[in-house]
Design an enzyme around this catalytic site. Structure first.
Site, PDB file in Angstrom:
ATOM      1  CD  GLU A 161      -3.092  -1.089   2.165  1.00 13.02           C
ATOM      2  OE1 GLU A 161      -2.981  -0.223   3.100  1.00 13.02           O
ATOM      3  OE2 GLU A 161      -3.763  -2.135   2.454  1.00 13.02           O
ATOM      4  CD  GLU A 190      -3.777  -5.931   3.815  1.00 16.71           C
ATOM      5  OE1 GLU A 190      -4.603  -5.209   4.098  1.00 16.71           O
ATOM      6  OE2 GLU A 190      -2.678  -5.770   3.712  1.00 16.71           O
TER       7      GLU A 190
HETATM    8  O1  IFM Z   1      -4.449  -3.315   8.946  1.00 21.00           O
HETATM    9  C1  IFM Z   1      -4.590  -2.547   7.537  1.00 21.00           C
HETATM   10  C2  IFM Z   1      -3.243  -3.138   6.954  1.00 21.00           C
HETATM   11  O2  IFM Z   1      -1.957  -3.026   7.551  1.00 21.00           O
HETATM   12  C3  IFM Z   1      -2.981  -2.795   5.542  1.00 21.00           C
HETATM   13  N1  IFM Z   1      -4.301  -2.894   4.873  1.00 21.00           N
HETATM   14  C4  IFM Z   1      -5.670  -2.423   5.432  1.00 21.00           C
HETATM   15  C5  IFM Z   1      -5.539  -2.992   6.868  1.00 21.00           C
HETATM   16  C6  IFM Z   1      -6.963  -2.736   7.559  1.00 21.00           C
HETATM   17  O3  IFM Z   1      -6.670  -1.354   7.855  1.00 21.00           O
END
Ligand code: IFM
Length: 479
Positions: free
Chosen positions: A173, A375
């Site tokens: 990210e 994710e």
């Molecule tokens: O916890 C975070 C993660 O570190 C990165 N992506 C989003 C998740 C939820 O906010």
């Protein structure tokens, strides 16, 4: 559109044999145990009063460093074939330069060996936001030196683990690292300065490209795969808007899409930056984007990791003249009220958006590599006393979220999109950055006093779903 079968279970037909079912975590959020680990920008942010919602830090977190075998046993119970984790840069290279720490690397050595022993592929992310603090003092991601520092670190980890780890994601990210870290200052290092954020946005990409090029040419085990992980989502006008209002929203959110999505994908897949974003940020990038940089960024990739949680549904707000630090150039619009179907993060539950977004990326970037949903998950308030007869904590909202998104994903694959895997965020409740421990994303509850792990209903549902998919793909067809 309905994705579920009559019994509420997602229709998994079309997901190929060998599809990856995983969970994702990140070092700072779960590891704890600071012995031998250097400080990172997140340790520094946690030490600043008022910056973390509950005043928490990552000193203990889930104590995963000492309990990783228990956590792998949970993964085994789920039937996973992949686990996405990140390496803590200050644990393996305290200070951010020089030779790697034997103790730091030793932890990941043991973790990787235990995963392989359990039949689980390690998916390693090199950077999930815990920059060694010393490198921050030398300019952090806003300075160009970081590109070589990151490449040196990446090569070191690759040399240590590349004989066993095949899947390498460079950066998690980068939008958050640049625009929450240096734009709004909500995340570490807590700086609110558009010029530094713009430079960080370029250096993160350049570090990615250089690290991929260098690791790839260093060789190692055959079949290494390299990728980037973006938090990427579309900005849509709310469906109830008039045609004019919707058009207004489209025009005013275009720059948000540029900063959130196109900046990263245009650079990686077309070796250009989007013109509208350059028009806005160009003055901060003079002498920063050098000849050859974009070609170096645009290394061929083996997969694109997409972290998807929710769409952004937007409405006009002409009174709004102030720009958010993380979305420069965007005024006159705001997020719509997400309605009742919302997680405790305030994120609307929009599973169909996962399918639509992957389709949109495929259309815009025909040369993009296959997707992996690296994710996807939801934070809710779970009641630890609401326990089913089998000892699971009941979390019906997370179960519905999970089923809805897996169903959308399977639908996307049936529709011809190339998606190779799906990772739930997250295995465990953990340290949710500026929210501290106030948000729980886990399939497994962590009691932060005792560190006891208790599976939630969503854990069992995910386990059953994986088993159902295996049965579907390995049983001989009866038709
Ligand atoms: O916890 C975070 C993660 O570190 C990165 N992506 C989003 C998740 C939820 O906010």
């Amino acid at each position: 559109m309905t994705y579920a079968q009559a019994d509420g279970e997602p229709d998994l037909r079309g997901l190929p044999e060998g599809f990856l079912w995983g969970v994702a975590t990140a070092a700072f959020q779960i590891e704890g145990d600071r012995s031998g680990r250097g400080d990172s920008i997140w340790d520094a942010l946690c030490a600043r009063p008022g910056r973390i919602a509950d005043g928490a830090d990552g000193d203990v977190a889930c104590d995963h460093v000492n309990r990783y075998l228990d956590d792998i046993a949970l993964m085994r119970e789920l039937g996973l074939n992949a686990y996405r984790f990140s390496v803590s840069w200050p644990r393996v290279q305290p200070g951010g330069t020089g030779s790697l720490s034997a103790a730091g690397v030793g932890f990941y050595d043991r973790l990787v060996d235990a995963l392989l022993e359990a039949g689980i592929q390690p998916w390693l992310t090199l950077y999930h936001w815990d920059l060694p603090i010393e490198l921050h003092h030398e300019g952090g991601w806003a300075g160009r030196d970081i590109v070589d520092r990151f490449t040196e670190y990446a090569l070191g980890v690759h040399a240590a683990l590349g004989d066993r780890v095949r899947h390498w994601s460079t950066i998690n990210e980068p939008w958050c690292a640049a625009w929450l870290g240096y734009g709004s200052g909500y995340h570490a290092p807590g700086i609110a300065d558009r010029a530094q954020a713009s430079r960080a946005a370029h250096h993160l990409l350049l570090a990615h490209g250089r690290a991929v090029r260098t690791m790839r040419s260093a060789g190692g085990a055959a079949g290494h795969q390299f990728g980037m992980v973006l938090n990427s989502f579309p900005f849509y006008p709310a469906r109830w808007l008039s045609r004019e209002q919707a058009e207004f929203v489209r025009q005013h959110t275009s720059i948000m899409d540029g900063i959130q999505n196109r900046w990263w994908m245009d650079a990686m897949f077309t070796a250009t930056y989007p013109e509208d974003v350059l028009d806005l940020l160009g003055p901060h990038l003079d002498g920063v984007v050098l000849p050859g940089d974009l070609d170096e960024i645009a290394q061929p990739l083996d997969y694109l990791g997409i972290n998807y949680y929710s769409d952004q549904i937007m409405v006009p707000d002409p009174e709004r003249t102030e720009e958010a630090g993380c979305y420069p150039g965007a005024t006159s619009v705001r997020q719509d009220d997400p309605g009742p179907d919302v997680t405790t993060m305030g994120w609307a539950v929009t599973p169909h958006g996962l399918h639509d977004h992957l389709a949109g990326i495929t259309k815009a970037y025909p040369d993009a590599p296959p997707f992996v949903v690296t994710e996807n998950g939801a934070a809710y308030v779970d009641d630890p006393d609401d326990v089913g007869p089998d000892g699971c904590i009941e979390d019906p909202l997370r179960v519905a979220y999970l089923r809805g998104h897996v169903a959308a994903l399977a639908d996307a694959v049936r529709g011809g999109l190339d998606v190779r895997g799906y990772f739930v965020w997250s295995l465990l409740d953990n340290f949710e950055w500026a929210c501290g421990f106030t948000q729980r994303f886990g399939l497994v509850r962590v009691d932060y006093d005792t560190l006891r792990r208790t599976p939630k209903r969503s854990f069992r549902v995910y386990r059953d779903l994986i088993a159902a998919h295996r049965a579907l793909t390995t049983e001989p067809s009866r038709t």
